[in-house]
Design a protein around this motif. Structure first.
Motif, short mmCIF file in Angstrom:
data_model
loop_
_atom_site.label_atom_id
_atom_site.label_comp_id
_atom_site.label_asym_id
_atom_site.label_seq_id
_atom_site.Cartn_x
_atom_site.Cartn_y
_atom_site.Cartn_z
N ARG A 43 0.87 -1.16 0.00
CA ARG A 43 -0.10 -0.24 -0.11
C ARG A 43 0.82 1.18 0.00
O ARG A 43 2.22 1.03 0.39
CB ARG A 43 -0.90 0.04 1.26
CG ARG A 43 -2.01 -1.02 1.18
CD ARG A 43 -2.78 -0.84 2.60
NE ARG A 43 -2.05 -1.87 3.62
CZ ARG A 43 -2.63 -2.18 4.74
NH1 ARG A 43 -3.93 -1.62 5.02
NH2 ARG A 43 -2.23 -2.92 5.56
N ALA A 44 0.07 2.29 -0.38
CA ALA A 44 0.87 3.61 -0.12
C ALA A 44 -0.07 4.75 -0.25
O ALA A 44 -1.17 4.43 -0.53
CB ALA A 44 1.73 3.62 -1.50
N GLY A 45 0.20 6.15 0.28
CA GLY A 45 -0.42 7.07 0.28
C GLY A 45 0.33 8.26 1.01
O GLY A 45 1.43 8.37 0.95
N ASN A 46 -0.31 9.23 1.19
CA ASN A 46 0.13 10.48 1.79
C ASN A 46 -0.96 10.91 2.98
O ASN A 46 -2.08 10.57 2.83
CB ASN A 46 0.35 11.47 0.70
CG ASN A 46 -1.02 12.14 0.35
OD1 ASN A 46 -1.70 11.48 -0.47
ND2 ASN A 46 -1.17 13.40 0.70
N ILE A 47 -0.23 11.68 3.91
CA ILE A 47 -1.16 12.28 5.04
C ILE A 47 -0.57 13.72 5.44
O ILE A 47 0.75 13.91 5.37
CB ILE A 47 -0.80 10.99 6.14
CG1 ILE A 47 -1.92 11.39 7.16
CG2 ILE A 47 0.38 11.01 6.74
CD1 ILE A 47 -2.47 10.44 8.28
N SER A 48 -1.53 14.47 6.09
CA SER A 48 -1.02 15.55 6.54
C SER A 48 -1.01 15.65 8.16
O SER A 48 -2.26 15.15 8.78
CB SER A 48 -2.02 16.67 6.05
OG SER A 48 -1.68 18.03 6.54
N VAL A 49 0.03 16.12 8.74
CA VAL A 49 -0.01 15.98 10.23
C VAL A 49 0.60 17.46 10.74
O VAL A 49 1.59 17.84 10.29
CB VAL A 49 0.72 15.05 10.67
CG1 VAL A 49 1.08 15.09 12.31
CG2 VAL A 49 0.45 13.70 10.27
N LEU A 50 -0.39 18.16 11.34
CA LEU A 50 0.08 19.69 11.97
C LEU A 50 0.50 20.54 10.76
O LEU A 50 1.32 21.03 10.83
CB LEU A 50 0.96 19.20 12.98
CG LEU A 50 0.45 18.52 14.27
CD1 LEU A 50 1.51 18.30 15.05
CD2 LEU A 50 -0.46 19.36 15.02
N GLY A 51 0.04 20.20 9.57
CA GLY A 51 0.21 21.13 8.34
C GLY A 51 1.45 20.62 7.51
O GLY A 51 1.86 21.30 6.64
N SER A 52 2.00 19.74 8.23
CA SER A 52 3.24 18.92 7.31
C SER A 52 2.56 17.73 6.52
O SER A 52 1.59 17.01 6.86
CB SER A 52 4.39 18.48 8.27
OG SER A 52 4.69 19.74 9.14
#
Length: 666
Positions: A43-52
């Motif tokens: 699997r692969a993906g992207n995520i936003s954490v505290l604006g990063s």
């Protein structure tokens, strides 16, 4: 390609993951391609954490990696494109895994690939806590420099795991990375709560009670419920009187739910019980969640045990639990339940407390934390050992379980010593290596003292029983068992002893050996003067207290002093004329009368029905009194007692003092 239902995994990238990787930046794609040469990207993906922003992949190890590293589940690999590493980058992993209940994900470790050139040093400085997961650090630049090194990734894993002793953690586990073997207990507590039933869980120190609490809270908070911990050893709680203690419980629930706390001054003795149930009901209606109150280290507010006077000698325990039980019975079903955790279940086993009914007597069936089975020991030791490059022969798991009664803390500590003694890895631990470390651990470790200290502090009779059994006084141990089998139930519940066909022996030989060493050492180190001093002082204290006990009981038994005096004169053989003119009280005054231990023994023996509840076994009482009065008088004859003789006298004195203590408590 890979068949995820089977063990066989071939390096590569799943098509759905490849579509996501196509959105990565060039440098990330290149690293993914290097990774996919040795792992299978699922699997692969992207995520936003505290604006990063962070990219990630899930990678399943091939057979060679699984064998080398002991990792079989999918690993999370996080990409950080920021040149300066910051702590928030570590939160990316939690955000990626949040809400994922997939058992295929590896929780003990993950990979962080960063553009920060000093990522290794930064990771080490941020993750100093032993409970933290192992984070395997890579920099983007390192992948460029090691494109042709087929062992680059594998060596970094080994390097990261070698720097950590995964067996070396002793604090309660607040996360589930290294939580083994207790899921069934956790599920049972949660299920009982949902059935609106109260529970109790007991066990020795370091058996995992508090770790279980944290796991219960983690899991129950994901349901329509709230888990709230009340630490009874917290002086902010146990120094309060019972009504203010009820306020403290309410305040903890309010903090958990961000609901305004009530005014503490309103929790008077008259209003505390009513306000307690009103506040919990209000919180339940506001949150639409049931509440599980978890009272840990219950000894700290238990009658006769607490270090705080109003809990130990007063009625605060009674009033506190009266209020909670009343609230539980009179509030709508599903508002709250409670779980009590401690060393043993005395708090729910005693029907009376200083003459008052115990409000939580038999309110639930106490459950003791069992030791690990061989399979549970194997799961923990094999998993952590393989990650560190330590392989154990299959026979070692059963030996660990047998030698330490499946006590997870002791098992981890001896494995930690193995890790320290074999820093050059990979290494295989066979029977010879294991036995050498085990014997060293048993000789040098102070952990046995730590585990038993809670018995010595709160349950001295049970500790004395263990000492008695350890030095081979099985007859005395059986006498204790016949007198009150509850003590034996506790010791069996702790996993310290076992009963087979009416015979008792230790479940953990290392504990037995420790008690033998410490008991014999204390006697060997005593000077002759110290032995005489101990015998004289303990016998004198016993005689004084026993004289008072006999005087008061006989006065009640014969309804008046005249009848009691006549009985004393006759049975104590006080024939001198002066005794007939003495008052009843003066007969028991050591300065005016000659009632000694032998006379007290005769008086009790002649009126056994009035003393049976305190001393239980008449034959053993007579034997113990004879030992104290005869063999116990070495000091009077300037004779030096042996260690064995001292043990026999101590056992007899403690037996009589136990009966006196029971009388005085009433």
């Amino acid at each position: 390609m890979a068949n995820l239902l089977n063990a066989h995994v071939v390096a590569g990238i799943h098509q759905s993951a490849r579509n996501q990787v196509d959105c990565f930046i060039k440098s990330e794609k290149e690293i993914v391609n290097q990774w996919s040469a040795e792992w299978y990207i699922t699997r692969a993906g992207n995520i936003s954490v505290l604006g990063s922003e962070y990219q990630y992949i899930f990678a399943k190890p091939t057979e060679s990696y699984e064998e080398a590293l002991g990792i079989s589940r999918e690993l999370v690999v996080v990409f950080s494109t920021y040149s300066n590493f910051e702590a928030r980058s570590l939160e990316a992993y939690d955000a990626i895994c949040e809400g994922i209940q997939d058992a295929r994900i590896e929780r003990t470790c993950y990979v962080m690939i960063s553009k920060c050139p000093h990522i290794k040093e930064q990771i080490n400085s941020f993750l100093s806590n032993q409970e933290c997961q192992v984070v395997i650090p890579f920099s983007f630049e390192e992948f460029k420099q090691n494109k042709s090194d087929s062992y680059f990734i594998r060596n970094r894993f080994r390097e990261s795991f070698k720097s950590r002793d995964l067996f070396d953690y002793s604090d309660p586990l607040k996360k589930d990375f290294y939580f083994f073997g207790r899921n069934e207990i956790v599920v049972d507590i949660i299920d009982k709560h949902h059935e609106n039933l109260n529970t109790g869980l007991f066990g020795l120190r370091k058996t995992g009670k508090t770790s279980i609490i944290y796991d219960v809270i983690r899991k129950i908070d994901k349901d329509d419920a709230l888990g709230v911990l009340v630490d009874c050893q917290n002086t902010s709680f146990n120094m309060r009187r019972w009504n203010r203690a009820l306020y403290f419980v309410v305040s903890q629930v309010c903090k958990k739910t961000n609901i305004a706390e009530p005014e503490e001054d309103k929790f008077t003795e008259e209003n505390a019980g009513r306000l307690f149930v009103e506040q919990l009901t209000k919180i339940h209606r506001t949150t639409q969640k049931s509440i599980l109150l978890l009272f840990d280290e219950i000894e700290n507010i238990t009658f006769g045990k607490s270090a705080v006077e109003h809990w130990r000698d007063g009625f605060d325990f009674v009033y506190f639990w009266q209020s909670i039980r009343s609230a539980y019975q009179n509030s709508p079903s599903g508002v709250f339940t409670f779980c009590i955790l401690g060393t043993n279940a005395k708090c729910v086993e005693e029907p009376l407390i200083r003459g008052a009914d115990n409000p939580i007597f038999n309110i639930f069936q106490p459950k003791y934390i069992p030791g690990f089975s061989v399979q549970q020991t194997r799961e923990m030791v094999r998993k952590l050992g393989r990650l560190m490059g330590i392989k154990f022969d299959e026979t070692i798991y059963s030996k660990l379980t047998e030698d330490y009664g499946g006590h997870p803390f002791l098992v981890r500590r001896v494995c930690s010593m193995i890790a320290q003694n074999y820093p050059n890895r990979p290494v295989t631990i066979d029977r010879i290596k294991y036995q050498a470390i085990r014997d060293k651990f048993n000789r040098e470790s102070d952990y046995f003292k730590m585990l038993l200290e809670v018995l010595k502090q709160f349950y001295d009779i049970e500790y004395e029983m263990l000492e008695t059994l350890a030095v081979g006084n099985t007859d005395d141990f059986k006498m204790f068992a016949q007198e009150d089998y509850g003590f034996v139930k506790h010791l069996i519940g702790y996993g310290l002893i076992q009963e087979v066909d009416g015979e008792y022996d230790f479940q953990i030989d290392a504990i037995k050996q420790y008690l033998q060493r410490t008991t014999n050492k204390s006697l060997l180190n005593m000077s002759t003067a110290d032995k005489w001093k101990e015998l004289c002082s303990t016998r004198g204290e016993l005689e004084q207290r026993l004289r008072t006990m006999v005087r008061k009981i006989l006065k009640i038994a014969f309804r008046n002093e005249a009848g009691a005096k006549e009985e004393v004169l006759r049975k104590a053989s006080l024939t001198k004329p002066k005794y007939k003119t003495m008052s009843y009280a003066d007969l028991f005054d050591s300065r005016k009368s000659e009632i000694y231990l032998k006379n007290l023994k005769d008086l009790i023996n002649a009126n056994w029905e009035y003393f049976a509840d305190y001393f239980k076994n008449q034959e053993y009482f007579i034997s113990a009194m004879d030992v104290i009065n005869c063999e116990g008088r070495f000091d009077a004859h300037a004779t030096v007692p042996t260690g064995e003789e001292m043990e026999i006298i101590r056992g007899s004195i403690n037996y009589i003092l136990k009966g006196i203590n029971k009388y005085e408590e009433e």
